[in-house]
Design an enzyme around this catalytic site. Structure first.
Site, PDB file in Angstrom:
ATOM      1  N   LYS A  78       1.682 -11.109   7.922  1.00  0.00           N
ATOM      2  CA  LYS A  78       1.533 -11.459   6.504  1.00  0.00           C
ATOM      3  C   LYS A  78       2.320 -12.749   6.262  1.00  0.00           C
ATOM      4  O   LYS A  78       3.412 -12.922   6.823  1.00  0.00           O
ATOM      5  CB  LYS A  78       2.117 -10.315   5.662  1.00  0.00           C
ATOM      6  CG  LYS A  78       1.935 -10.444   4.163  1.00  0.00           C
ATOM      7  CD  LYS A  78       2.472  -9.184   3.457  1.00  0.00           C
ATOM      8  CE  LYS A  78       2.179  -9.173   1.976  1.00  0.00           C
ATOM      9  NZ  LYS A  78       2.662  -7.939   1.303  1.00  0.00           N
ATOM     10  N   SER A 153      -0.781  -5.675  -1.758  1.00  0.00           N
ATOM     11  CA  SER A 153      -0.823  -7.106  -1.588  1.00  0.00           C
ATOM     12  C   SER A 153      -1.091  -7.556  -0.145  1.00  0.00           C
ATOM     13  O   SER A 153      -1.472  -8.706   0.065  1.00  0.00           O
ATOM     14  CB  SER A 153       0.500  -7.716  -2.065  1.00  0.00           C
ATOM     15  OG  SER A 153       1.573  -7.301  -1.249  1.00  0.00           O
ATOM     16  N   SER A 177       2.055  -1.878  -1.049  1.00  0.00           N
ATOM     17  CA  SER A 177       1.291  -3.008  -0.518  1.00  0.00           C
ATOM     18  C   SER A 177       0.845  -2.903   0.930  1.00  0.00           C
ATOM     19  O   SER A 177       0.044  -3.718   1.384  1.00  0.00           O
ATOM     20  CB  SER A 177       2.080  -4.299  -0.690  1.00  0.00           C
ATOM     21  OG  SER A 177       1.879  -4.774  -1.988  1.00  0.00           O
TER      22      SER A 177
HETATM   23  N1  GLN Z   1       0.876  -3.571  -6.533  1.00  0.00           N
HETATM   24  C1  GLN Z   1       2.303  -3.641  -6.453  1.00  0.00           C
HETATM   25  C2  GLN Z   1       2.808  -4.782  -7.288  1.00  0.00           C
HETATM   26  O1  GLN Z   1       2.022  -5.621  -7.640  1.00  0.00           O
HETATM   27  C3  GLN Z   1       2.655  -3.745  -5.006  1.00  0.00           C
HETATM   28  C4  GLN Z   1       3.599  -4.755  -4.596  1.00  0.00           C
HETATM   29  C5  GLN Z   1       4.005  -4.656  -3.166  1.00  0.00           C
HETATM   30  O2  GLN Z   1       4.078  -3.554  -2.609  1.00  0.00           O
HETATM   31  N2  GLN Z   1       4.345  -5.790  -2.597  1.00  0.00           N
HETATM   32  O3  GLN Z   1       3.962  -4.814  -7.625  1.00  0.00           O
END
Ligand code: GLN
Length: 469
Positions: A78, A153, A177
């Protein structure tokens, strides 16, 4: 060569038996990336030359009979993982020309284990998002149907594995995420216990919630990676010296006699009935395999999303303050709407006069959530829930309504607040789109999660259900 049905476990054997070389394997993945990336947008940067160089080195070691855990295995990161000499953007235009001077601890560990780095993966900018659409480099698409989101994400981390553009991928999980995109893309995703894997050298989102994990096609492959990434790190004070197990060792022990908790608060109104049905079916499978199902209660569950969306932006507002235009170049006018929204929410929640009502209160409820889990794990060994309340949704379907988007995280954020590990394992398809179950355990019980996931996967090997790409 065709990489579609290769797992890490298989590639390890094949490389040793000289069925193909690491250079051949790497080239096969590079070809798929060239062919599919224009369609899926899973990679931001492809490091072809570096990858081939690493693969050559791996082949030289293989020829000498050397053995390293991930020798010659092509993988991707990532774009939040700092890589020495290779652009690391966090999928934001703020960092679009940032070249780190050092590797994240995990990157170092993977290199030391012999892995081959194919490139850097797309994600929601700063890891803010649930769909993969909030990237300054364009949205990633779901390989099972490109008009749908892959989940976020860690969107590119999931899409790249589902579409066989890498053998495994690294991601981050601050509020689901890793687990959500894994579920949307039919791959196995681990969010380890908080602190199990070093965060050093990973672009920080919310430091008390950030966990570093990975995605693979199979549960066994997933365990192989944790064997290399787990452990204490002098550069990350939140990594305890808890024993790093051989996570593959107990995979095949089965689930006989294990008590699986079903938290009733997760089977609520708003949960898509088809997901409910698939989860119940998965639980029945495990029951047939010898597990005992126990209904339990996590009474504070309904507060988790609200608590997360106070604590997370508070920490985000503090972490993003370092991009002040001095240390990393590019000024803050390049922040997108979502990052700005979180900076403002967090700054507000932490401001004098509001701190007690928001941040402090949220931290108190966080303690209650932890207590829910501690008490539940006195009664059961693991718990199982859906990962997401809905199947993957269409691109653009939720982008205009941030609150609707935040609700995708309803089943995942709690584990980040409590620090518990969670494993997302494929459990079925709805109208041709994947969905996963979440296996939750006590702190540092990743071996147990793998054991349950592996047992289920033997009965329902969904990784064999490929995309038509
Ligand atoms: N959907 C969550 C957010 O937007 C997940 C974020 C993450 O795990 N990096 O905060």
């Amino acid at each position: 060569m065709d990489v579609k049905n290769i797992t890490i476990a298989q590639a390890k054997k094949d490389l040793k038996d000289k069925k193909y070389s690491s250079v051949e394997l790497t080239n096969a993945y590079l070809e798929r990336i060239k062919k599919l990336n224009p369609k899926l947008n899973a990679f931001i940067t492809v490091t072809e030359d570096e990858a081939l160089h690493m693969a050559k080195e791996a082949d030289a070691k293989l020829a000498k009979g050397e053995d390293q855990a991930l020798l010659g295995m092509p993988m991707a990161l990532k774009d939040l993982f700092l890589t020495e000499g290779i652009k690391t953007t966090a999928a934001s235009r703020v960092l679009d020309n940032y070249i780190p001077q050092y590797d994240a601890t995990v990157v170092k560990k993977l290199k030391n284990a012999g892995a081959v780095i194919l490139g850097k993966l797309n994600c929601d900018a700063w890891a803010h998002g649930s769909s993969g659409e909030n990237s300054d480099f364009g949205p990633t698409k779901n390989p099972y149907d490109t008009s749908y989101v892959p989940g976020g994400s860690s969107s590119g981390s999931a899409a790249s594995i589902a579409a066989d553009m890498a053998l495994f991928s690294m991601g981050t999980d601050t509020g689901g995420s890793i687990r959500l995109p894994a579920s949307f893309c039919n791959v196995v995703g681990l969010k380890p216990t908080y602190g199990r894997v070093s965060r050093f050298g990973i672009v920080a989102m919310a430091s008390s919630l950030d966990s570093i994990g990975h995605m693979t096609k199979t549960v066994e492959d997933n365990a192989l990676i944790l064997n290399c990434t787990a452990g204490t790190d002098i550069n990350d004070g939140t990594t305890p010296s808890a024993e790093v197990k051989d996570y593959t060792k107990t995979l095949k022990k089965g689930v006989k006699g294990l008590k699986i908790g079903i938290p009733k608060e997760y089977f609520i109104e708003g949960l898509d009935p088809r997901i409910k049905e698939l989860t119940e079916k998965a639980l029945k499978t495990l029951e047939k395999q010898g597990a005992k199902l126990v209904e339990i209660s996590l009474p504070h569950t309904k507060y988790a999303t609200a608590v997360y969306y106070i604590i997370m932006p508070s920490e985000v507002s503090s972490n993003l303050a370092r991009y002040d235009g001095i240390r990393y170049g590019n000024d803050r006018s390049r922040f997108g709407d979502e990052a700005k929204r979180r900076i403002m929410l967090g700054t507000f929640a932490l401001s004098a006069g509001y701190y007690d009502a928001y941040y402090k209160k949220a931290m108190q409820v966080r303690t209650l959530l932890r207590k829910d889990f501690t008490e539940a794990f006195e009664k059961v060994d693991v718990m199982i829930t859906p990962v997401s309340p809905t199947p993957p949704f269409k691109l653009g379907e939720k982008t205009s309504d941030p609150l609707e988007m935040y609700l995708s995280d309803i089943f995942t954020v709690t584990l980040n607040l409590t620090g518990n590990p969670g494993l997302s394992v494929p459990m079925g398809f709805i109208d041709g789109l994947p969905t996963g179950m979440q296996i939750i355990g006590p702190h540092f019980s990743e071996d147990l999660l793998y054991r349950v996931g592996y047992t289920y996967e033997q009965e329902n090997p969904l990784y064999l259900k490929k995309t038509n790409l």
